[in-house]
Design an enzyme around this catalytic site. Structure first.
Site, PDB file in Angstrom:
ATOM      1  N   GLN A 199       0.827  -1.214   0.000  1.00  0.00           N
ATOM      2  CA  GLN A 199       0.000   0.000   0.000  1.00  0.00           C
ATOM      3  C   GLN A 199       0.865   1.269   0.000  1.00  0.00           C
ATOM      4  OE1 GLN A 199      -0.480  -2.630   1.996  1.00  0.00           O
ATOM      5  NE2 GLN A 199      -2.627  -2.945   2.501  1.00  0.00           N
ATOM      6  N   ASP A 240      -6.359   1.474  12.402  1.00  0.00           N
ATOM      7  CA  ASP A 240      -7.568   0.721  12.037  1.00  0.00           C
ATOM      8  C   ASP A 240      -8.471   0.510  13.237  1.00  0.00           C
ATOM      9  OD1 ASP A 240      -5.288  -0.122  10.076  1.00  0.00           O
ATOM     10  OD2 ASP A 240      -7.197  -0.429   9.064  1.00  0.00           O
ATOM     11  N   LYS A 251      -1.543  -1.127  10.201  1.00  0.00           N
ATOM     12  CA  LYS A 251      -0.916  -2.003   9.204  1.00  0.00           C
ATOM     13  C   LYS A 251       0.334  -2.681   9.751  1.00  0.00           C
ATOM     14  CE  LYS A 251      -2.156  -2.898   6.046  1.00  0.00           C
ATOM     15  NZ  LYS A 251      -2.918  -4.198   5.966  1.00  0.00           N
TER      16      LYS A 251
HETATM   17  O1  MRU Z   1      -5.288  -3.459   4.780  1.00  0.00           O
HETATM   18  P1  MRU Z   1      -5.587  -2.012   4.538  1.00  0.00           P
HETATM   19  O2  MRU Z   1      -4.919  -1.464   3.333  1.00  0.00           O
HETATM   20  O3  MRU Z   1      -7.073  -1.742   4.560  1.00  0.00           O
HETATM   21  O4  MRU Z   1      -4.956  -1.299   5.805  1.00  0.00           O
HETATM   22  C1  MRU Z   1      -4.948   0.101   5.891  1.00  0.00           C
HETATM   23  C2  MRU Z   1      -4.195   0.609   7.049  1.00  0.00           C
HETATM   24  O5  MRU Z   1      -3.706  -0.144   7.866  1.00  0.00           O
HETATM   25  C3  MRU Z   1      -4.130   2.079   7.236  1.00  0.00           C
HETATM   26  O6  MRU Z   1      -2.912   2.434   7.803  1.00  0.00           O
HETATM   27  C4  MRU Z   1      -5.262   2.475   8.177  1.00  0.00           C
HETATM   28  O7  MRU Z   1      -6.495   2.096   7.641  1.00  0.00           O
HETATM   29  C5  MRU Z   1      -5.285   3.888   8.530  1.00  0.00           C
HETATM   30  S1  MRU Z   1      -5.573   4.932   7.149  1.00  0.00           S
HETATM   31  C6  MRU Z   1      -6.792   5.906   7.258  1.00  0.00           C
END
Ligand code: MRU
Length: 347
Positions: A199, A240, A251
């Site tokens: 990402q 999250d 993440k």
């Molecule tokens: O697996 P993902 O791409 O949905 O994980 C996203 C993240 O971990 C971001 O760092 C998190 O959602 C915060 S961003 C607003």
């Protein structure tokens, strides 16, 4: 160059949900039109749409789609359909709490709305759109509070994708960086690639570059090196889920960045909206999503790991509160002790 001012990751066009297809980035900026609830569920699972706040709004719009496409004759029938759809949505991705928050908000709206089945449908569709607009306003508030912590000339290290592509628009951690730039501060960004789903490399580096930031990409295992060399002034990441005592689920890789920041006396900030706070669960009880091992063993469709090797693929990790300098929220900047500051902010 892409105009991120006008870009919307999740949008309702009156009859369907329009998502930026993040599986195609950075090579192509294309959109996926979800006309059915099942298409939306599949899009969340495949990470066409991802990032905690974006998943939440997409889920709300998924329920709006259920309402719009429903043949229910009574409000009770429609509420049953929404409850069933909520169960399916909750099973898509277990860690980001914004998903659960958004489903509950729509279900509450359905239960509290007076009138016939059509009144209910309109109220739900309207609520999902309000949530999308609120997401942008909330991110701007996070940006406003967070930018006070940023100095002109800072180099900020960030992890994963936390900008427009992780929200409806503007972003959380990247929103803070945007707001600091809007105040005239000159900011450089170091983005981690964020293995295994990349990402950081595919999405955050794309967004930062297209939006005119000075961005440098590093692999995840270079964080210690760049910090030891004095290249980083601050770390800002998203979240999250944040529990009532300040444990941050974000993440995979966030925890080791926090440890390294602590070792090098670099402030470590977490930027997140109120909808990311889970004031109920104990941090031990939160489920960490395990994704397919193919994300780890395959690169561009080719296997890079010998068959038979055991592989782990947790999508998130947990950063304990003692490693966090402050939580940047739409309610202001919360400082330790987090049990107290979070309780005060949400009371
Ligand atoms: O697996 P993902 O791409 O949905 O994980 C996203 C993240 O971990 C971001 O760092 C998190 O959602 C915060 S961003 C607003």
């Amino acid at each position: 160059m892409v105009n991120f001012q006008n870009l919307r990751t999740v949008r309702w066009d009156g009859e369907s949900i329009i998502l930026i297809d993040q599986t195609k980035l950075p090579n192509k900026l294309t959109y996926l039109k979800c006309k059915t609830f099942n298409q939306l569920v599949d899009a969340i699972k495949r990470m066409v749409v991802r990032g905690a706040p974006a998943i939440g709004v997409a889920a709300a719009m998924g329920l709006a789609l259920v309402a719009k496409n429903s043949n229910a004759n009574t409000r009770e029938e429609l509420i049953n359909e929404l409850n069933e759809a909520g169960k399916i949505l909750r099973a898509t991705r277990p860690t980001a709490v914004n998903l659960f928050w958004a489903i509950q908000r729509i279900l509450n709206k359905a239960n509290l709305t007076l009138g016939n089945v059509n009144d209910l449908k309109l109220a739900i569709i309207n609520e999902a759109q309000i949530m999308a607009e609120e997401d942008i306003e909330t991110n701007r508030k996070i940006g406003y509070y967070g930018s006070q912590l940023i100095n002109n000339g800072d180099t900020i290290l960030t992890h994963c994708s936390t900008g427009t592509l992780a929200t409806v628009s503007y972003g959380t951690a990247l929103g803070v960086i945007r707001a600091a730039r809007e105040e005239g501060k000159c900011i450089k960004v170091i983005a981690t690639e964020t293995r295994p789903a990349l990402q950081g490399a595919r999405l955050n580096a794309f967004e930062l570059k297209e939006d005119g930031f000075d961005v440098t990409l590093i692999t995840d295992n270079m964080v210690g090196y760049v910090m030891s060399k004095g290249f980083v002034n601050k770390v800002i990441v998203g979240a999250d889920r944040i529990t009532k005592d300040g444990y941050v689920f974000n993440k995979i890789g966030t925890y080791q960045i926090a440890i390294l920041a602590n070792k090098h006396n670099i402030p470590f900030y977490v930027a997140a909206p109120s909808s990311t706070f889970d004031l109920v669960s104990d941090w031990h009880d939160v489920m960490i999503e395990e994704r397919s091992v193919d994300e780890v063993v395959m690169i561009k469709g080719r296997r890079i790991v010998p068959k038979g090797v055991k592989v782990l693929n947790p999508a998130f990790d947990i950063t304990p509160p003692d490693l966090i300098t402050a939580l940047i929220t739409d309610k202001g900047v919360l400082k330790p002790p987090y049990e107290l500051s979070i309780r005060n902010a949400f009371s």
